[in-house]
Design a protein around this motif. Structure first.
Motif, PDB file in Angstrom:
ATOM      1  N   TYR A 158      49.582  53.493 -56.204  1.00  0.00           N
ATOM      2  CA  TYR A 158      50.888  53.929 -55.799  1.00  0.00           C
ATOM      3  C   TYR A 158      50.808  54.644 -54.456  1.00  0.00           C
ATOM      4  O   TYR A 158      51.571  55.501 -54.144  1.00  0.00           O
ATOM      5  CB  TYR A 158      51.524  54.844 -56.824  1.00  0.00           C
ATOM      6  CG  TYR A 158      51.900  54.143 -58.095  1.00  0.00           C
ATOM      7  CD1 TYR A 158      53.211  53.719 -58.231  1.00  0.00           C
ATOM      8  CD2 TYR A 158      50.975  53.871 -59.110  1.00  0.00           C
ATOM      9  CE1 TYR A 158      53.618  53.086 -59.399  1.00  0.00           C
ATOM     10  CE2 TYR A 158      51.362  53.230 -60.259  1.00  0.00           C
ATOM     11  CZ  TYR A 158      52.691  52.833 -60.399  1.00  0.00           C
ATOM     12  OH  TYR A 158      53.072  52.185 -61.529  1.00  0.00           O
ATOM     13  N   VAL A 404      56.690  58.300 -54.708  1.00  0.00           N
ATOM     14  CA  VAL A 404      57.187  58.697 -56.026  1.00  0.00           C
ATOM     15  C   VAL A 404      58.301  57.781 -56.517  1.00  0.00           C
ATOM     16  O   VAL A 404      58.712  57.885 -57.680  1.00  0.00           O
ATOM     17  CB  VAL A 404      57.668  60.165 -56.018  1.00  0.00           C
ATOM     18  CG1 VAL A 404      56.521  61.109 -55.779  1.00  0.00           C
ATOM     19  CG2 VAL A 404      58.757  60.370 -54.984  1.00  0.00           C
ATOM     20  N   ASP A 405      58.792  56.899 -55.660  1.00  0.00           N
ATOM     21  CA  ASP A 405      59.846  55.984 -56.098  1.00  0.00           C
ATOM     22  C   ASP A 405      59.355  54.554 -56.269  1.00  0.00           C
ATOM     23  O   ASP A 405      60.106  53.685 -56.715  1.00  0.00           O
ATOM     24  CB  ASP A 405      61.011  56.008 -55.094  1.00  0.00           C
ATOM     25  CG  ASP A 405      61.757  57.326 -55.130  1.00  0.00           C
ATOM     26  OD1 ASP A 405      62.138  57.746 -56.234  1.00  0.00           O
ATOM     27  OD2 ASP A 405      61.926  57.940 -54.066  1.00  0.00           O
ATOM     28  N   LEU A 409      58.280  55.253 -60.486  1.00  0.00           N
ATOM     29  CA  LEU A 409      57.403  56.345 -60.895  1.00  0.00           C
ATOM     30  C   LEU A 409      58.195  57.615 -61.185  1.00  0.00           C
ATOM     31  O   LEU A 409      57.944  58.303 -62.183  1.00  0.00           O
ATOM     32  CB  LEU A 409      56.353  56.602 -59.808  1.00  0.00           C
ATOM     33  CG  LEU A 409      55.392  57.783 -60.048  1.00  0.00           C
ATOM     34  CD1 LEU A 409      54.648  57.615 -61.357  1.00  0.00           C
ATOM     35  CD2 LEU A 409      54.420  57.925 -58.875  1.00  0.00           C
ATOM     36  N   ARG A 410      59.145  57.952 -60.336  1.00  0.00           N
ATOM     37  CA  ARG A 410      59.917  59.180 -60.540  1.00  0.00           C
ATOM     38  C   ARG A 410      60.676  59.133 -61.871  1.00  0.00           C
ATOM     39  O   ARG A 410      60.663  60.091 -62.649  1.00  0.00           O
ATOM     40  CB  ARG A 410      60.894  59.393 -59.380  1.00  0.00           C
ATOM     41  CG  ARG A 410      61.538  60.784 -59.387  1.00  0.00           C
ATOM     42  CD  ARG A 410      62.703  60.854 -58.397  1.00  0.00           C
ATOM     43  NE  ARG A 410      62.347  60.441 -57.048  1.00  0.00           N
ATOM     44  CZ  ARG A 410      61.857  61.253 -56.119  1.00  0.00           C
ATOM     45  NH1 ARG A 410      61.638  62.519 -56.406  1.00  0.00           N
ATOM     46  NH2 ARG A 410      61.588  60.795 -54.909  1.00  0.00           N
ATOM     47  N   VAL A 435      60.385  67.438 -59.986  1.00  0.00           N
ATOM     48  CA  VAL A 435      60.073  66.006 -59.893  1.00  0.00           C
ATOM     49  C   VAL A 435      61.226  65.247 -59.244  1.00  0.00           C
ATOM     50  O   VAL A 435      61.013  64.376 -58.385  1.00  0.00           O
ATOM     51  CB  VAL A 435      59.760  65.428 -61.288  1.00  0.00           C
ATOM     52  CG1 VAL A 435      59.607  63.912 -61.225  1.00  0.00           C
ATOM     53  CG2 VAL A 435      58.488  66.061 -61.858  1.00  0.00           C
ATOM     54  N   ARG A 438      61.302  66.050 -55.353  1.00  0.00           N
ATOM     55  CA  ARG A 438      60.153  66.011 -54.452  1.00  0.00           C
ATOM     56  C   ARG A 438      60.149  64.745 -53.605  1.00  0.00           C
ATOM     57  O   ARG A 438      60.479  63.653 -54.078  1.00  0.00           O
ATOM     58  CB  ARG A 438      58.841  66.149 -55.229  1.00  0.00           C
ATOM     59  CG  ARG A 438      58.361  64.955 -55.987  1.00  0.00           C
ATOM     60  CD  ARG A 438      56.921  65.176 -56.469  1.00  0.00           C
ATOM     61  NE  ARG A 438      56.003  65.331 -55.358  1.00  0.00           N
ATOM     62  CZ  ARG A 438      54.811  65.912 -55.451  1.00  0.00           C
ATOM     63  NH1 ARG A 438      54.391  66.399 -56.591  1.00  0.00           N
ATOM     64  NH2 ARG A 438      54.032  66.013 -54.379  1.00  0.00           N
ATOM     65  N   ASP A 440      58.042  61.919 -51.075  1.00  0.00           N
ATOM     66  CA  ASP A 440      56.734  61.282 -51.232  1.00  0.00           C
ATOM     67  C   ASP A 440      55.640  62.310 -50.961  1.00  0.00           C
ATOM     68  O   ASP A 440      55.766  63.175 -50.096  1.00  0.00           O
ATOM     69  CB  ASP A 440      56.599  60.101 -50.262  1.00  0.00           C
ATOM     70  CG  ASP A 440      57.432  58.909 -50.717  1.00  0.00           C
ATOM     71  OD1 ASP A 440      58.029  58.986 -51.805  1.00  0.00           O
ATOM     72  OD2 ASP A 440      57.478  57.909 -49.980  1.00  0.00           O
ATOM     73  N   TRP A 441      54.572  62.196 -51.697  1.00  0.00           N
ATOM     74  CA  TRP A 441      53.512  63.208 -51.717  1.00  0.00           C
ATOM     75  C   TRP A 441      52.487  62.910 -50.623  1.00  0.00           C
ATOM     76  O   TRP A 441      51.829  61.872 -50.638  1.00  0.00           O
ATOM     77  CB  TRP A 441      52.880  63.179 -53.100  1.00  0.00           C
ATOM     78  CG  TRP A 441      51.733  64.105 -53.341  1.00  0.00           C
ATOM     79  CD1 TRP A 441      51.243  65.070 -52.530  1.00  0.00           C
ATOM     80  CD2 TRP A 441      50.910  64.115 -54.516  1.00  0.00           C
ATOM     81  NE1 TRP A 441      50.176  65.700 -53.114  1.00  0.00           N
ATOM     82  CE2 TRP A 441      49.955  65.139 -54.334  1.00  0.00           C
ATOM     83  CE3 TRP A 441      50.891  63.377 -55.693  1.00  0.00           C
ATOM     84  CZ2 TRP A 441      48.992  65.422 -55.298  1.00  0.00           C
ATOM     85  CZ3 TRP A 441      49.938  63.664 -56.650  1.00  0.00           C
ATOM     86  CH2 TRP A 441      49.005  64.677 -56.447  1.00  0.00           C
ATOM     87  N   ASN A 555      52.955  69.323 -61.924  1.00  0.00           N
ATOM     88  CA  ASN A 555      53.642  68.256 -61.211  1.00  0.00           C
ATOM     89  C   ASN A 555      52.675  67.163 -60.766  1.00  0.00           C
ATOM     90  O   ASN A 555      52.891  65.969 -61.028  1.00  0.00           O
ATOM     91  CB  ASN A 555      54.354  68.877 -60.000  1.00  0.00           C
ATOM     92  CG  ASN A 555      55.473  68.017 -59.475  1.00  0.00           C
ATOM     93  OD1 ASN A 555      55.280  66.830 -59.257  1.00  0.00           O
ATOM     94  ND2 ASN A 555      56.633  68.608 -59.248  1.00  0.00           N
ATOM     95  N   SER A 556      51.590  67.556 -60.101  1.00  0.00           N
ATOM     96  CA  SER A 556      50.630  66.557 -59.617  1.00  0.00           C
ATOM     97  C   SER A 556      49.962  65.832 -60.783  1.00  0.00           C
ATOM     98  O   SER A 556      49.742  64.614 -60.732  1.00  0.00           O
ATOM     99  CB  SER A 556      49.582  67.219 -58.721  1.00  0.00           C
ATOM    100  OG  SER A 556      48.850  68.205 -59.420  1.00  0.00           O
ATOM    101  N   LEU A 559      52.448  63.209 -62.189  1.00  0.00           N
ATOM    102  CA  LEU A 559      52.630  62.008 -61.379  1.00  0.00           C
ATOM    103  C   LEU A 559      51.420  61.082 -61.468  1.00  0.00           C
ATOM    104  O   LEU A 559      51.561  59.863 -61.624  1.00  0.00           O
ATOM    105  CB  LEU A 559      52.891  62.399 -59.929  1.00  0.00           C
ATOM    106  CG  LEU A 559      54.263  63.015 -59.631  1.00  0.00           C
ATOM    107  CD1 LEU A 559      54.375  63.351 -58.161  1.00  0.00           C
ATOM    108  CD2 LEU A 559      55.388  62.077 -60.040  1.00  0.00           C
TER     109      LEU A 559
END
Length: 907
Positions: A158, A404-405, A409-410, A435, A438, A440-441, A555-556, A559
């Motif tokens: 991802y 995250v999208d 995934l979100r 979540v 947020r 993108d990480w 959170n991490s 995901l």
């Protein structure tokens, strides 16, 4: 001749010196191993440890969190679960690298990336050893000889790459994730800038020549990177003629405020235009050296709470700006380097820092008559978490991101959140909001010390190939991350490896390392989903960390687990608050209000600190200071004295031979046993709900109210004066032993050291288990509860309260000094057969009982003399000429003791 209490359990705790001795015994018997070898009648329970950072001594927050985890694990273990606890440490990251670089500089030593990484590894390992000893001193039980470390080869092993704005720390020249920023008050220079209309192909503003759009920004340094002006499609914008600024375009609702801030003078509204009609117009950049237009775009994030309703848009320097730029096909312009200085793309501003540009850009705009207004603006702004807490930048760089999208995934993560048990319940809203909101990480960092993003590039193109990836994993697992940097690509990859026609010898390596949150977020997979630690399985039953981890580790972990496993890595999550001083202020060295847990242990002992953890509503911010510590020490002392009294009166009791069956217990003892079952039920419920403060409070209340204030006080006569084997005395000893064992086992997860001491002196305990931690947690026995007995003693206690109230004026007048001198004339709804029970409960010399619907008590001095052995006033004192100072009952007991040779005749 009395059976006075006798025990080796000392009144003075002396915890600072005694606790290390107890911990030595735990190590000698390998307590942790024994806890895992018990038959797991309830199954497996896994608490996965969130890794603290291996840098510096423990602080109070560490102690709070680690003791909470220890309480949970020990309780679950005693409830029949196999409950392994593998502690872990987070070893990578910027703070360690910064500290090691500082040490190199202080010693005036040169360093290379390789020597830096080696020293970082040594530094982290040194602090792991130090912190490990400090955690163990807290009494925390776990697999200390086999912890997990994120710098271990098994962890260094991802996602997409792209150019987009991220939070950038120019002081340390690295990207940061949003969760790493600390928002602080900041004063920015806010400016109003005019952009003249350059192109209006449909004539939307044709009636107003010379119109200029007015924007407002708190980051003047980003003006050279402007590419667009954003309008809200559903807002009404006005064209106004001003006395001092010509014809301007801005949001109608903000015209008056802007006119005042910019000194427009007289203002006349000429017309109104819907924001959607302005899309596609072009406005000229106000700085001629930029030599480009700014596109009019539409965006729903434009607000009416400040500014002009027209948002200056620089896609290279803002998250919203970036998304808008992508939508309209704008380039990602970011003319700022890693140190926060302008590059050549900024034209005449090249070399300036962003702070310097915040001064020079407005000056240059004023030279072009484009600066309409300027003022300081106080607001919350992201800062670097490292001293000296400098403001961060939004800067577009090539980074690695977790989308995250991608592939929902979100949405999957949010669905998983609903399946988890959250304590307190409102924590679910916090993680869901974190979540949902947020971006993108950003997972790449421009550092040397960390897990490398182990990827090859073939002529600039990333090599996404399982064979290459597996080769890198095998290398790092065998030799650590250093091998990635020191081994050429062709020696890592299989012989003859080629990617898209490019041989391995021409490959280049990615230089960035992973965000440490990616390290720690992956630990559930590296620890639970592996065969290194026996008795593990994925997912964990519980995560327990500070409330700030809704944006961090919770959170991490969520995901990463959702992306790879399709579900959260935890079934339940408990959060604790922060530690503050007694007045509720944040602890800081500058204020001098920091409570050092190691200092508390040195002064009071770890069990007093553990009692604090077990006594507080830890899901909220928790207070501690000298005053609270003294209160805790007093509460501990009272609890210890209660336990000592129980043990002292069991010195001649062997449960194997002296215990009395439940059916033969004295009514007073049956009541105490019934009350104990209610306590056990209450305490178990509190533990199960992670509300340890409720369990501790219930135990303390039971010790202070039911035991010390009533039951134990009443028992002293029979315990001290009756024959050792007297049925009533053995009845009470049976219940005292049960109470001591039950309290010890219920308190063992919290007061682990003290309960180990109690267990050592409790008759029959060591035959049950080598340690209370290896014994079963108490369960309530309904057969030992009696509603009839409870109802009887509810009335007895009401009579006792009335009796004590009637005694007070007599004590004050000097008529009576002790209840043992009193004659209580009682009217109450109690059967006459319970007269002796009532006399004992009142500790009175004499009781006469008249059945009645309500309670009333009259007190006067009892006739007779004080018995020298029982201290009760009796009319038959001296009837036995051999014992002229004793009543008949006590004289008979002493006579029997003399006959047995238990005491000399002259006694």
């Amino acid at each position: 001749t009395l059976n006075l209490p006798s025990t080796g359990f000392p009144m003075k705790a002396d915890l600072p010196s005694r606790e290390p001795q107890i911990q030595t015994r735990w190590e000698a018997i390998d307590l942790y191993r024994l806890s895992l070898e018990k038959e797991p009648t309830a199954g497996l329970f896994l608490l996965h440890d969130g890794p603290p950072y291996s840098n510096g001594n423990l602080h109070l927050g560490h102690a709070l969190n680690k003791i909470l985890k220890d309480i949970v694990v020990k309780h679950r273990s005693m409830c029949g679960f196999r409950a392994p606890y593998v502690p872990g440490w987070d070893n990578h990251g910027l703070p360690i690298e910064v500290q090691v670089v500082r040490e190199f500089r202080e010693k005036k030593e040169a360093w290379t990336p390789d020597t830096l990484r080696a020293r970082c590894r040594t530094y982290a390992a040194e602090w792991v050893d130090i912190q490990k000893g400090q955690f163990r001193r807290l009494g925390v039980r776990g697999d200390w000889d086999n912890p997990y470390l994120t710098m271990a080869p098994a962890f260094e092993g991802y996602v997409y790459r792209g150019l987009k704005p991220v939070l950038w720390d120019p002081a340390n020249e690295t990207a940061l994730a949003n969760t790493e920023a600390e928002y602080r008050d900041h004063v920015s220079p806010a400016i109003y800038v005019a952009f003249p209309l350059a192109a209006d192909p449909d004539g939307v503003l044709a009636d107003w020549p010379g119109v200029r759009a007015v924007i407002w920004t708190t980051t003047p340094w980003t003006i050279p990177a402007n590419l667009a002006l954003a309008f809200h499609p559903d807002f009404d914008y006005v064209v106004a003629r001003t006395e001092n600024a010509g014809t301007v375009l801005l949001l109608g609702d903000l015209l008056d405020a802007t006119a005042q801030s910019c000194g427009f003078g007289a203002v006349e509204t000429l017309g109104t235009v819907r924001g959607s009609r302005l899309e596609g117009l072009r406005f000229r950049h106000p700085l001629p050296e930029m030599d480009r237009d700014s596109l009019a775009v539409c965006a729903g994030y434009v607000t009416t709470d400040a500014g002009t309703g027209i948002v200056h848009t620089a896609p290279g320097h803002g998250a919203d700006d970036y998304l808008t730029g992508m939508k309209y096909g704008l380039p990602i312009l970011s003319p700022v380097d890693s140190r926060g200085r302008y590059t050549a793309e900024a034209g005449p501003f090249e070399g300036l820092t962003t702070n310097e540009a915040n001064v020079r850009v407005p000056e240059r705009l004023a030279e072009e008559s484009a600066l309409l207004g300027q003022a300081d603006y106080a607001h919350s702004y992201p800062h670097s978490p490292r001293a000296p807490y400098r403001p961060l930048l939004f800067r577009a760089t090539v980074q690695w991101f977790v989308s995250v999208d991608h592939d929902g995934l979100r949405e999957k993560a949010l669905a998983g959140v609903k399946e988890v048990g959250w304590f307190p319940p409102q924590a679910q809203n916090r993680i869901a909001a974190a979540v949902a909101g947020r971006p993108d990480w950003t997972v790449s960092r421009q550092r040397h010390w960390g897990v490398p993003i182990a990827l090859f590039y073939a002529d600039g193109e990333p090599v996404f190939d399982e064979t290459a990836f597996n080769a890198v994993v095998a290398l790092i697992r065998a030799h650590g991350i250093e091998a990635w940097y020191q081994t050429p690509p062709e020696q890592i990859l299989p012989d003859g490896y080629v990617w898209n026609g490019v041989p391995a010898a021409r490959f280049e390596k990615e230089k960035d390392v992973l965000d440490v949150w990616f390290d720690s977020g992956s630990t559930s997979l590296a620890v639970l989903d592996t065969d290194r630690w026996p008795h593990h399985r994925w997912p964990a039953d519980l995560y327990l960390e500070g409330s700030d981890q809704h944006r961090g580790w919770f959170n991490s972990s969520l995901l990463i687990a959702t992306a790879l496993k399709g579900q959260p890595p935890y079934r339940e999550v408990v959060t604790n608050g922060f530690t503050v001083d007694e007045l509720g202020y944040k602890m800081s060295k500058s204020k001098g209000n920091v409570v050092d847990p190691l200092g508390v242990i040195e002064r009071y002992g770890a069990d007093v600190l553990r009692l604090w953890v077990g006594s507080i509503e830890y899901t909220e911010d928790t207070k501690l200071g000298d005053g609270i510590l003294k209160q805790l020490a007093d509460a501990y002392r009272k609890l210890r004295n209660t336990l000592r009294f129980l043990l002292g009166n069991l010195a001649d009791f062997d449960p194997a031979t002296d215990a009395v069956p439940d059916a033969a217990l004295d009514p007073l003892d049956r009541w105490a046993l019934s009350r104990l079952q209610k306590l056990v039920r209450e305490v178990r419920a509190a533990y199960d709900e992670y509300a340890f403060y409720r369990a501790t409070q219930a135990i303390l209340n039971f010790c202070n109210v039911e035991l010390s204030s009533f039951y134990l006080d009443v028992l002293k006569d029979r315990l001290y004066t009756e024959l050792p084997e007297a049925p009533r005395r053995r009845s009470s000893q049976t219940v005292l032993a049960e109470i001591a064992s039950t309290l010890c086992r219920m308190l063992a997860p919290i007061l682990s050291h003290t309960c180990e001491e109690v267990w050592e002196h409790l008759p029959g305990a060591r035959a049950l288990a080598p340690s209370p931690q290896l014994a079963s947690f108490p369960q309530p026995d309904p057969a030992r509860e009696s509603a009839e007995t409870d109802a009887l003693f509810e009335t007895v206690l009401a009579v006792r309260d009335a009796f004590n109230a009637a005694m007070e004026p007599l004590r004050g007048a000097g008529t009576l000094t002790k209840s043992a001198e009193a004659w209580a004339q009682v009217a109450a709804p109690i059967a006459a057969e319970h007269t002796d029970l009532l006399r004992e409960a009142l500790i009175a010399a004499r009781v006469t009982l008249t059945p009645a619907e309500t309670v009333s008590v009259r007190v006067e001095r009892a006739p007779g003399q004080k018995c020298a052995r029982s201290w009760f006033v009796r009319e038959d004192v001296g009837v036995d000429p051999e014992h002229p100072t004793l009543c008949a009952e006590q004289a008979a007991i002493v006579r029997e003791l003399v006959r047995r040779g238990a005491v000399p005749a002259e006694a």
